[in-house]
Write an enzyme that holds these catalytic residues in place. Structure first.
Site, PDB file in Angstrom:
ATOM      1  N   ARG A 119      37.744  40.162  25.509  1.00  0.00           N
ATOM      2  CA  ARG A 119      37.361  39.316  26.645  1.00  0.00           C
ATOM      3  C   ARG A 119      36.011  38.673  26.346  1.00  0.00           C
ATOM      4  O   ARG A 119      35.012  38.943  26.989  1.00  0.00           O
ATOM      5  CB  ARG A 119      37.378  40.149  27.910  1.00  0.00           C
ATOM      6  CG  ARG A 119      38.760  40.788  28.041  1.00  0.00           C
ATOM      7  CD  ARG A 119      39.045  41.271  29.390  1.00  0.00           C
ATOM      8  NE  ARG A 119      39.711  40.254  30.155  1.00  0.00           N
ATOM      9  CZ  ARG A 119      40.205  40.476  31.364  1.00  0.00           C
ATOM     10  NH1 ARG A 119      40.098  41.639  31.909  1.00  0.00           N
ATOM     11  NH2 ARG A 119      40.812  39.504  32.007  1.00  0.00           N
ATOM     12  N   SER A 130      43.633  37.394  32.203  1.00  0.00           N
ATOM     13  CA  SER A 130      42.973  36.533  33.195  1.00  0.00           C
ATOM     14  C   SER A 130      43.963  35.561  33.828  1.00  0.00           C
ATOM     15  O   SER A 130      43.974  35.392  35.047  1.00  0.00           O
ATOM     16  CB  SER A 130      41.838  35.725  32.550  1.00  0.00           C
ATOM     17  OG  SER A 130      40.776  36.565  32.245  1.00  0.00           O
ATOM     18  N   TYR A 225      33.552  45.405  32.250  1.00  0.00           N
ATOM     19  CA  TYR A 225      34.510  46.139  33.075  1.00  0.00           C
ATOM     20  C   TYR A 225      33.795  47.205  33.910  1.00  0.00           C
ATOM     21  O   TYR A 225      32.667  47.586  33.608  1.00  0.00           O
ATOM     22  CB  TYR A 225      35.541  46.845  32.190  1.00  0.00           C
ATOM     23  CG  TYR A 225      36.604  45.931  31.634  1.00  0.00           C
ATOM     24  CD1 TYR A 225      37.524  45.327  32.470  1.00  0.00           C
ATOM     25  CD2 TYR A 225      36.694  45.701  30.276  1.00  0.00           C
ATOM     26  CE1 TYR A 225      38.515  44.503  31.962  1.00  0.00           C
ATOM     27  CE2 TYR A 225      37.674  44.885  29.750  1.00  0.00           C
ATOM     28  CZ  TYR A 225      38.589  44.290  30.604  1.00  0.00           C
ATOM     29  OH  TYR A 225      39.555  43.481  30.098  1.00  0.00           O
TER      30      TYR A 225
HETATM   31  P1  NAD Z   1      40.091  44.740  36.277  1.00  0.00           P
HETATM   32  O1  NAD Z   1      41.455  44.230  36.579  1.00  0.00           O
HETATM   33  O2  NAD Z   1      39.933  45.805  35.243  1.00  0.00           O
HETATM   34  O3  NAD Z   1      39.413  45.260  37.625  1.00  0.00           O
HETATM   35  C1  NAD Z   1      39.374  44.469  38.795  1.00  0.00           C
HETATM   36  C2  NAD Z   1      38.067  44.680  39.530  1.00  0.00           C
HETATM   37  O4  NAD Z   1      38.045  45.973  40.121  1.00  0.00           O
HETATM   38  C3  NAD Z   1      36.816  44.576  38.652  1.00  0.00           C
HETATM   39  O5  NAD Z   1      35.971  43.571  39.161  1.00  0.00           O
HETATM   40  C4  NAD Z   1      36.190  45.965  38.784  1.00  0.00           C
HETATM   41  O6  NAD Z   1      34.776  45.930  38.757  1.00  0.00           O
HETATM   42  C5  NAD Z   1      36.700  46.412  40.145  1.00  0.00           C
HETATM   43  N1  NAD Z   1      36.622  47.860  40.371  1.00  0.00           N
HETATM   44  C6  NAD Z   1      36.898  48.888  39.519  1.00  0.00           C
HETATM   45  N2  NAD Z   1      36.671  50.081  40.107  1.00  0.00           N
HETATM   46  C7  NAD Z   1      36.262  49.805  41.389  1.00  0.00           C
HETATM   47  C8  NAD Z   1      35.896  50.603  42.499  1.00  0.00           C
HETATM   48  N3  NAD Z   1      35.857  51.939  42.432  1.00  0.00           N
HETATM   49  N4  NAD Z   1      35.544  49.982  43.647  1.00  0.00           N
HETATM   50  C9  NAD Z   1      35.559  48.627  43.743  1.00  0.00           C
HETATM   51  N5  NAD Z   1      35.892  47.824  42.726  1.00  0.00           N
HETATM   52  C10 NAD Z   1      36.235  48.387  41.570  1.00  0.00           C
HETATM   53  O7  NAD Z   1      39.113  43.561  35.872  1.00  0.00           O
HETATM   54  P2  NAD Z   1      39.409  42.072  35.395  1.00  0.00           P
HETATM   55  O8  NAD Z   1      39.630  41.209  36.542  1.00  0.00           O
HETATM   56  O9  NAD Z   1      40.452  42.080  34.334  1.00  0.00           O
HETATM   57  O10 NAD Z   1      38.036  41.688  34.696  1.00  0.00           O
HETATM   58  C11 NAD Z   1      36.812  42.227  35.085  1.00  0.00           C
HETATM   59  C12 NAD Z   1      35.680  41.402  34.482  1.00  0.00           C
HETATM   60  O11 NAD Z   1      35.821  41.258  33.066  1.00  0.00           O
HETATM   61  C13 NAD Z   1      35.596  39.954  34.969  1.00  0.00           C
HETATM   62  O12 NAD Z   1      35.168  39.760  36.232  1.00  0.00           O
HETATM   63  C14 NAD Z   1      34.659  39.419  33.892  1.00  0.00           C
HETATM   64  O13 NAD Z   1      33.332  39.792  34.122  1.00  0.00           O
HETATM   65  C15 NAD Z   1      35.174  40.097  32.656  1.00  0.00           C
HETATM   66  N6  NAD Z   1      36.089  39.144  31.968  1.00  0.00           N
HETATM   67  C16 NAD Z   1      35.608  38.415  30.938  1.00  0.00           C
HETATM   68  C17 NAD Z   1      36.438  37.500  30.294  1.00  0.00           C
HETATM   69  C18 NAD Z   1      35.959  36.679  29.166  1.00  0.00           C
HETATM   70  O14 NAD Z   1      34.760  36.580  28.960  1.00  0.00           O
HETATM   71  N7  NAD Z   1      36.862  36.088  28.403  1.00  0.00           N
HETATM   72  C19 NAD Z   1      37.755  37.364  30.708  1.00  0.00           C
HETATM   73  C20 NAD Z   1      38.202  38.118  31.769  1.00  0.00           C
HETATM   74  C21 NAD Z   1      37.370  39.010  32.370  1.00  0.00           C
END
Ligand code: NAD
Length: 375
Positions: A119, A130, A225
């Site tokens: 990511r 994503s 994450y």
């Molecule tokens: P995910 O599906 O793993 O998790 C979803 C959300 O749940 C996250 O925001 C996480 O912080 C939240 N979460 C986990 N435990 C929790 C708890 N106990 N209480 C409340 N919230 C909780 O995450 P995702 O959507 O796949 O991606 C997370 C982050 O990764 C993105 O927001 C971004 O910062 C990063 N990301 C980067 C890229 C990139 O740079 N190419 C691409 C995708 C995501």
């Protein structure tokens, strides 16, 4: 090089690549063979693939002739049809498909796991997690809006004023942020919980209210994450979520921790105290669920609260989800395919290295080794 596109099995309606994206593959110098009916459930008929210059064939011929097959789910039932040196490119779900992956390694297959794409900024255009999370966040809100026996927006009419619905979003990752945007567009009041303080500004800019629980554990080494939280934090968070859930009409739960069981955020007691008619959509259902009562793959009603345990919304938006999925694969293939249409897996490239689960009878990706505990 000949690339094969497989038809998905079971209830999956997406296809790894629609004809529009196959045409792009052809321009990259690749030949394409498509399994009969592969795009049917995504409304792409065989004749549309034929127009791109692709060939249509039965599954066994697609697998035996292709240098690389593309599919949404890993072709777990077909491993015996593959031979050494062939490449499988699909979502892997490494934890569920650990034994299958070990077989693929022993057979000398190369497995490109689309769910392992790093990511990073450079890999953003290839990131199926994503793009599919975007679909899920959007569709989850639409389903909630259609199930809720109330309006989402505020209504002022001759019969009086109707208050806007209140939507609580748990987890503001890609799916959660899309859910915030969609629920706001429909006119709801949106509140959000997350353990990563970095998302606070994004939530605010989309018009949501970020609710902070003090004492969250964050780890810069987790690559953006979330990480597991302390017992004390969990209790505090569950109490605050209960307060907000009781005031809400809809809860969209998206919180996940990669490679771990999803955190339980909505307790049975919380559901029992919610307003009858409320809706919980649990997108974390397949990794255990954020709600204690969620049943994966099922829709249930408890105390008048509908709880939907669904993780595969992209399958229900098969056309655009397949389009995004195929575009992601093309962007990945662009860094692998040479001008003459041949392909080399350059393990010095961080994206290729990070995405390759097994190659040359070895486990390659660092993340797969960590997830499966391989030394
Ligand atoms: P995910 O599906 O793993 O998790 C979803 C959300 O749940 C996250 O925001 C996480 O912080 C939240 N979460 C986990 N435990 C929790 C708890 N106990 N209480 C409340 N919230 C909780 O995450 P995702 O959507 O796949 O991606 C997370 C982050 O990764 C993105 O927001 C971004 O910062 C990063 N990301 C980067 C890229 C990139 O740079 N190419 C691409 C995708 C995501």
């Amino acid at each position: 090089m000949l690339v094969g596109i497989l038809k998905e099995t079971g209830t999956e309606k997406r296809v790894a690549m629609l004809p529009g994206e196959v045409a792009v593959l052809r321009k990259l110098g690749l030949d394409v063979i498509v399994e009969t009916g592969a795009g049917d459930n995504a409304f792409a008929v065989d004749s549309a693939y034929l127009k791109t210059g692709a060939v249509i064939a039965e599954r066994k011929d697609v697998i035996s002739k292709s240098a690389m097959t593309l599919s949404v789910a890993a072709p777990v039932e077909d491993i015996n049809m593959y031979r050494e040196g062939q490449i499988i490119c699909s979502v892997l779900n490494p934890v569920d498909n650990k034994v299958w992956l070990e077989n693929a390694r022993q057979k000398g297959l190369s497995v490109l796991a689309l769910d392992l794409i790093p990511r990073t900024t450079r890999a953003q255009s290839m990131d199926i997690l994503s793009s599919m999370a975007t679909v899920s966040g959007y569709k989850a809100v639409l389903e909630a809006a259609s199930l809720l026996p109330r309006f989402f927006p505020m209504f002022m009419s001759a019969s009086g004023t109707i208050k806007p619905a209140r939507v609580l979003i748990l987890g503001a990752g890609v799916a959660g942020l899309q859910a915030v945007a969609t629920a706001r567009k429909l006119g709801a009041i949106v509140e959000v919980f997350d353990v990563r303080s970095a998302v606070k500004e994004e939530v605010k800019s989309l018009g949501g209210r970020f609710i902070e629980v003090e004492g969250a554990k964050e780890d810069a080494a987790a690559g953006g994450y979330a990480v597991e939280q302390t017992e004390e934090f969990r209790k505090k968070q569950q109490e605050l979520i209960q307060q907000r859930a009781i005031a809400a009409d809809v809860v969209i739960a998206t919180a996940q921790i990669p490679g771990k069981k999803a955190p339980v955020l909505v307790l049975k007691e919380t559901v029992m105290n919610m307003n009858p008619g409320s809706v919980i959509i649990d997108l974390a259902a397949s990794s255990g669920g954020n709600c204690e009562l969620t049943e994966n793959g099922r829709s249930i009603m408890i105390n008048g609260v509908t709880i939907i345990g669904k993780s595969n919304y992209p399958s229900e938006m098969s056309s655009d989800a397949s389009k995004m999925f195929g575009s992601n694969i093309i962007n990945l293939l662009k860094i692998m395919v040479d001008k003459d249409g041949s392909m080399a897996l350059n393990m010095q490239d961080d994206i290729i290295n990070g995405t390759t689960a097994v190659h040359g009878k070895e486990y390659i990706s660092m993340r797969i080794k960590q997830m499966l505990n391989i030394k």
